[in-house]
Design an enzyme around this catalytic site. Structure first.
Site, PDB file in Angstrom:
ATOM      1  N   CYS A   5       0.852  -1.202   0.000  1.00 28.55           N
ATOM      2  CA  CYS A   5       0.000   0.000   0.000  1.00 28.55           C
ATOM      3  C   CYS A   5       0.881   1.243   0.000  1.00 28.55           C
ATOM      4  O   CYS A   5       0.574   2.230  -0.671  1.00 28.55           O
ATOM      5  CB  CYS A   5      -0.933  -0.001   1.207  1.00 28.55           C
ATOM      6  SG  CYS A   5      -2.364  -1.093   1.035  1.00 28.55           S
ATOM      7  N   HIS A  44      -6.280  -2.776  -1.238  1.00 34.27           N
ATOM      8  CA  HIS A  44      -5.661  -3.837  -0.452  1.00 34.27           C
ATOM      9  C   HIS A  44      -6.575  -5.064  -0.337  1.00 34.27           C
ATOM     10  O   HIS A  44      -7.681  -4.980   0.182  1.00 34.27           O
ATOM     11  CB  HIS A  44      -5.305  -3.337   0.959  1.00 34.27           C
ATOM     12  CG  HIS A  44      -4.654  -4.386   1.793  1.00 34.27           C
ATOM     13  ND1 HIS A  44      -3.282  -4.446   1.976  1.00 34.27           N
ATOM     14  CD2 HIS A  44      -5.169  -5.462   2.456  1.00 34.27           C
ATOM     15  CE1 HIS A  44      -2.991  -5.498   2.715  1.00 34.27           C
ATOM     16  NE2 HIS A  44      -4.136  -6.126   3.034  1.00 34.27           N
ATOM     17  N   ASN A  82       1.654 -16.447  -4.334  1.00 27.70           N
ATOM     18  CA  ASN A  82       1.801 -17.209  -3.097  1.00 27.70           C
ATOM     19  C   ASN A  82       0.664 -16.818  -2.161  1.00 27.70           C
ATOM     20  O   ASN A  82       0.385 -15.627  -1.981  1.00 27.70           O
ATOM     21  CB  ASN A  82       3.155 -16.909  -2.456  1.00 27.70           C
ATOM     22  CG  ASN A  82       4.307 -17.336  -3.342  1.00 27.70           C
ATOM     23  OD1 ASN A  82       4.205 -18.339  -4.052  1.00 27.70           O
ATOM     24  ND2 ASN A  82       5.393 -16.594  -3.328  1.00 27.70           N
ATOM     25  N   HIS A  93      -0.302  -8.527   0.905  1.00 30.48           N
ATOM     26  CA  HIS A  93      -1.090  -7.704  -0.028  1.00 30.48           C
ATOM     27  C   HIS A  93      -1.032  -8.473  -1.338  1.00 30.48           C
ATOM     28  O   HIS A  93       0.075  -8.699  -1.864  1.00 30.48           O
ATOM     29  CB  HIS A  93      -0.465  -6.301  -0.135  1.00 30.48           C
ATOM     30  CG  HIS A  93      -1.173  -5.348  -1.085  1.00 30.48           C
ATOM     31  ND1 HIS A  93      -1.515  -4.064  -0.708  1.00 30.48           N
ATOM     32  CD2 HIS A  93      -1.546  -5.481  -2.382  1.00 30.48           C
ATOM     33  CE1 HIS A  93      -2.083  -3.440  -1.748  1.00 30.48           C
ATOM     34  NE2 HIS A  93      -2.113  -4.287  -2.775  1.00 30.48           N
ATOM     35  N   HIS A  95      -0.423 -10.115  -4.604  1.00 27.76           N
ATOM     36  CA  HIS A  95       0.471  -9.761  -5.715  1.00 27.76           C
ATOM     37  C   HIS A  95       0.698 -10.991  -6.567  1.00 27.76           C
ATOM     38  O   HIS A  95       0.698 -12.124  -6.074  1.00 27.76           O
ATOM     39  CB  HIS A  95       1.809  -9.217  -5.206  1.00 27.76           C
ATOM     40  CG  HIS A  95       2.504 -10.094  -4.211  1.00 27.76           C
ATOM     41  ND1 HIS A  95       2.125 -10.133  -2.888  1.00 27.76           N
ATOM     42  CD2 HIS A  95       3.520 -10.964  -4.335  1.00 27.76           C
ATOM     43  CE1 HIS A  95       2.899 -10.997  -2.239  1.00 27.76           C
ATOM     44  NE2 HIS A  95       3.749 -11.525  -3.102  1.00 27.76           N
ATOM     45  N   HIS A  97       3.509 -12.599  -9.160  1.00 26.19           N
ATOM     46  CA  HIS A  97       4.871 -12.552  -9.691  1.00 26.19           C
ATOM     47  C   HIS A  97       4.784 -12.868 -11.177  1.00 26.19           C
ATOM     48  O   HIS A  97       4.239 -13.908 -11.563  1.00 26.19           O
ATOM     49  CB  HIS A  97       5.756 -13.606  -9.021  1.00 26.19           C
ATOM     50  CG  HIS A  97       5.910 -13.449  -7.539  1.00 26.19           C
ATOM     51  ND1 HIS A  97       7.028 -12.896  -6.956  1.00 26.19           N
ATOM     52  CD2 HIS A  97       5.089 -13.779  -6.512  1.00 26.19           C
ATOM     53  CE1 HIS A  97       6.900 -12.901  -5.641  1.00 26.19           C
ATOM     54  NE2 HIS A  97       5.730 -13.438  -5.334  1.00 26.19           N
TER      55      HIS A  97
HETATM   56  P1  5GP Z   1       5.848 -13.269  -1.564  1.00 23.63           P
HETATM   57  O1  5GP Z   1       6.821 -14.197  -0.914  1.00 23.63           O
HETATM   58  O2  5GP Z   1       5.008 -12.538  -0.528  1.00 23.63           O
HETATM   59  O3  5GP Z   1       5.026 -13.911  -2.630  1.00 23.63           O
HETATM   60  O4  5GP Z   1       6.723 -12.213  -2.352  1.00 23.63           O
HETATM   61  C1  5GP Z   1       7.024 -10.933  -1.890  1.00 23.63           C
HETATM   62  C2  5GP Z   1       7.969 -10.325  -2.908  1.00 23.63           C
HETATM   63  O5  5GP Z   1       8.044  -8.934  -2.654  1.00 23.63           O
HETATM   64  C3  5GP Z   1       9.397 -10.866  -2.828  1.00 23.63           C
HETATM   65  O6  5GP Z   1       9.755 -11.408  -4.103  1.00 23.63           O
HETATM   66  C4  5GP Z   1      10.243  -9.651  -2.458  1.00 23.63           C
HETATM   67  O7  5GP Z   1      11.493  -9.631  -3.105  1.00 23.63           O
HETATM   68  C5  5GP Z   1       9.354  -8.494  -2.882  1.00 23.63           C
HETATM   69  N1  5GP Z   1       9.505  -7.287  -2.093  1.00 23.63           N
HETATM   70  C6  5GP Z   1       9.437  -7.191  -0.744  1.00 23.63           C
HETATM   71  N2  5GP Z   1       9.579  -5.915  -0.348  1.00 23.63           N
HETATM   72  C7  5GP Z   1       9.737  -5.186  -1.483  1.00 23.63           C
HETATM   73  C8  5GP Z   1       9.922  -3.783  -1.735  1.00 23.63           C
HETATM   74  O8  5GP Z   1       9.978  -2.945  -0.820  1.00 23.63           O
HETATM   75  N3  5GP Z   1      10.062  -3.397  -3.027  1.00 23.63           N
HETATM   76  C9  5GP Z   1       9.990  -4.285  -4.058  1.00 23.63           C
HETATM   77  N4  5GP Z   1      10.131  -3.807  -5.285  1.00 23.63           N
HETATM   78  N5  5GP Z   1       9.801  -5.609  -3.870  1.00 23.63           N
HETATM   79  C10 5GP Z   1       9.685  -6.053  -2.594  1.00 23.63           C
HETATM   80 ZN    ZN Z   2      -1.741  -3.287   1.263  1.00 22.45          ZN
END
Ligand code: 5GP
Ligand code: ZN
Length: 118
Positions: A5, A44, A82, A93, A95, A97
Protein backbone atom coordinates in the site's frame (compact mmCIF):
# COMPACT_ATOMS: atom_id res chain seq x y z
CA UNK A 1 -0.67 0.57 6.05
CA UNK A 2 1.09 -2.46 4.49
CA UNK A 3 4.35 -2.22 2.53
CA UNK A 4 2.69 -2.58 -0.90
CA UNK A 5 0.00 0.00 0.00
CA UNK A 6 2.93 2.33 0.75
CA UNK A 7 4.40 1.52 -2.66
CA UNK A 8 1.04 2.47 -4.24
CA UNK A 9 1.03 5.83 -2.43
CA UNK A 10 4.77 6.26 -3.29
CA UNK A 11 5.64 6.52 0.39
CA UNK A 12 8.07 3.71 -0.46
CA UNK A 13 9.82 4.15 -3.84
CA UNK A 14 9.59 1.46 -6.51
CA UNK A 15 10.71 0.89 -10.06
CA UNK A 16 7.40 1.18 -11.91
CA UNK A 17 6.57 -0.82 -15.04
CA UNK A 18 2.94 0.19 -15.60
CA UNK A 19 -0.14 1.48 -13.84
CA UNK A 20 -3.75 2.44 -14.33
CA UNK A 21 -6.39 3.63 -11.88
CA UNK A 22 -6.77 0.20 -10.27
CA UNK A 23 -3.50 -1.73 -10.71
CA UNK A 24 0.24 -1.20 -10.37
CA UNK A 25 3.25 -3.15 -11.70
CA UNK A 26 6.84 -2.74 -10.49
CA UNK A 27 10.13 -4.61 -10.53
CA UNK A 28 10.76 -7.03 -7.64
CA UNK A 29 13.55 -5.78 -5.37
CA UNK A 30 15.07 -9.28 -5.26
CA UNK A 31 14.56 -10.68 -8.79
CA UNK A 32 14.51 -14.45 -9.26
CA UNK A 33 14.55 -14.29 -13.08
CA UNK A 34 15.81 -11.79 -15.71
CA UNK A 35 12.28 -10.35 -15.70
CA UNK A 36 10.57 -10.37 -12.31
CA UNK A 37 7.68 -7.95 -12.02
CA UNK A 38 5.15 -7.74 -9.20
CA UNK A 39 1.58 -6.88 -10.18
CA UNK A 40 -0.83 -5.66 -7.52
CA UNK A 41 -4.27 -4.15 -7.16
CA UNK A 42 -4.07 -0.65 -5.69
CA UNK A 43 -6.86 -1.62 -3.29
CA UNK A 44 -5.66 -3.84 -0.45
CA UNK A 45 -6.67 -7.51 -0.51
CA UNK A 46 -4.73 -9.81 1.81
CA UNK A 47 -4.33 -12.47 -0.87
CA UNK A 48 -5.84 -14.12 -3.95
CA UNK A 49 -8.45 -15.61 -1.59
CA UNK A 50 -10.07 -12.21 -1.21
CA UNK A 51 -10.19 -10.61 -4.67
CA UNK A 52 -13.68 -10.47 -6.23
CA UNK A 53 -13.99 -12.22 -9.58
CA UNK A 54 -14.94 -9.07 -11.49
CA UNK A 55 -11.84 -7.22 -10.22
CA UNK A 56 -9.70 -10.25 -11.09
CA UNK A 57 -11.11 -10.13 -14.61
CA UNK A 58 -9.87 -6.55 -15.06
CA UNK A 59 -6.57 -7.45 -13.42
CA UNK A 60 -6.10 -10.30 -15.90
CA UNK A 61 -6.22 -7.84 -18.81
CA UNK A 62 -3.73 -5.56 -17.03
CA UNK A 63 -1.36 -8.49 -16.39
CA UNK A 64 -1.52 -9.57 -20.03
CA UNK A 65 -0.59 -6.04 -21.09
CA UNK A 66 2.31 -5.87 -18.61
CA UNK A 67 3.74 -9.09 -20.10
CA UNK A 68 3.64 -7.40 -23.52
CA UNK A 69 5.21 -4.19 -22.21
CA UNK A 70 8.20 -6.00 -20.70
CA UNK A 71 8.68 -7.99 -23.92
CA UNK A 72 7.98 -11.55 -22.74
CA UNK A 73 4.53 -12.11 -24.22
CA UNK A 74 5.85 -14.09 -27.21
CA UNK A 75 8.69 -15.93 -25.45
CA UNK A 76 6.50 -17.03 -22.56
CA UNK A 77 6.38 -16.46 -18.87
CA UNK A 78 5.13 -17.71 -15.52
CA UNK A 79 2.65 -16.12 -13.14
CA UNK A 80 2.72 -17.10 -9.48
CA UNK A 81 0.72 -15.93 -6.49
CA UNK A 82 1.80 -17.21 -3.10
CA UNK A 83 -1.18 -17.59 -0.78
CA UNK A 84 -1.05 -18.00 2.97
CA UNK A 85 1.34 -20.02 5.10
CA UNK A 86 1.79 -23.10 2.91
CA UNK A 87 2.06 -20.83 -0.13
CA UNK A 88 4.99 -19.08 1.62
CA UNK A 89 3.37 -15.66 1.18
CA UNK A 90 5.56 -13.01 2.81
CA UNK A 91 3.82 -9.76 1.89
CA UNK A 92 0.14 -9.87 2.85
CA UNK A 93 -1.09 -7.70 -0.03
CA UNK A 94 -2.22 -9.71 -3.05
CA UNK A 95 0.47 -9.76 -5.71
CA UNK A 96 1.27 -11.79 -8.79
CA UNK A 97 4.87 -12.55 -9.69
CA UNK A 98 5.44 -12.24 -13.45
CA UNK A 99 8.61 -14.16 -14.27
CA UNK A 100 10.36 -14.57 -17.61
CA UNK A 101 13.25 -13.62 -19.83
CA UNK A 102 14.77 -17.08 -19.68
CA UNK A 103 13.66 -20.72 -19.89
CA UNK A 104 12.23 -21.33 -16.43
CA UNK A 105 12.75 -24.72 -14.87
CA UNK A 106 10.03 -26.48 -12.98
CA UNK A 107 12.31 -28.49 -10.72
CA UNK A 108 12.51 -26.00 -7.87
CA UNK A 109 8.98 -26.99 -6.97
CA UNK A 110 10.07 -30.56 -6.31
CA UNK A 111 10.95 -29.96 -2.65
CA UNK A 112 7.93 -32.03 -1.66
CA UNK A 113 7.21 -35.51 -3.00
CA UNK A 114 3.69 -35.35 -4.36
CA UNK A 115 3.32 -39.13 -3.95
CA UNK A 116 3.36 -38.56 -0.17
CA UNK A 117 0.08 -36.70 -0.46
CA UNK A 118 -1.83 -38.97 -2.87
P1 5GP B 1 5.85 -13.27 -1.56
O1 5GP B 1 6.82 -14.20 -0.91
O2 5GP B 1 5.01 -12.54 -0.53
O3 5GP B 1 5.03 -13.91 -2.63
O4 5GP B 1 6.72 -12.21 -2.35
C1 5GP B 1 7.02 -10.93 -1.89
C2 5GP B 1 7.97 -10.32 -2.91
O5 5GP B 1 8.04 -8.93 -2.65
C3 5GP B 1 9.40 -10.87 -2.83
O6 5GP B 1 9.76 -11.41 -4.10
C4 5GP B 1 10.24 -9.65 -2.46
O7 5GP B 1 11.49 -9.63 -3.10
C5 5GP B 1 9.35 -8.49 -2.88
N1 5GP B 1 9.50 -7.29 -2.09
C6 5GP B 1 9.44 -7.19 -0.74
N2 5GP B 1 9.58 -5.92 -0.35
C7 5GP B 1 9.74 -5.19 -1.48
C8 5GP B 1 9.92 -3.78 -1.73
O8 5GP B 1 9.98 -2.95 -0.82
N3 5GP B 1 10.06 -3.40 -3.03
C9 5GP B 1 9.99 -4.29 -4.06
N4 5GP B 1 10.13 -3.81 -5.29
N5 5GP B 1 9.80 -5.61 -3.87
C10 5GP B 1 9.69 -6.05 -2.59
ZN1 ZN C 1 -1.74 -3.29 1.26
Amino acid sequence: MCIFCKIVTKEIPSNMVAENESFYAFHDINPKAPVHVLIIPKAHYDSFRDIPGDVMGKMTTFMQNVAKEVGIDESGYRIISNIGDDGAQEVKHLHFHLLGGTHLHWGHFSDANSKDFL
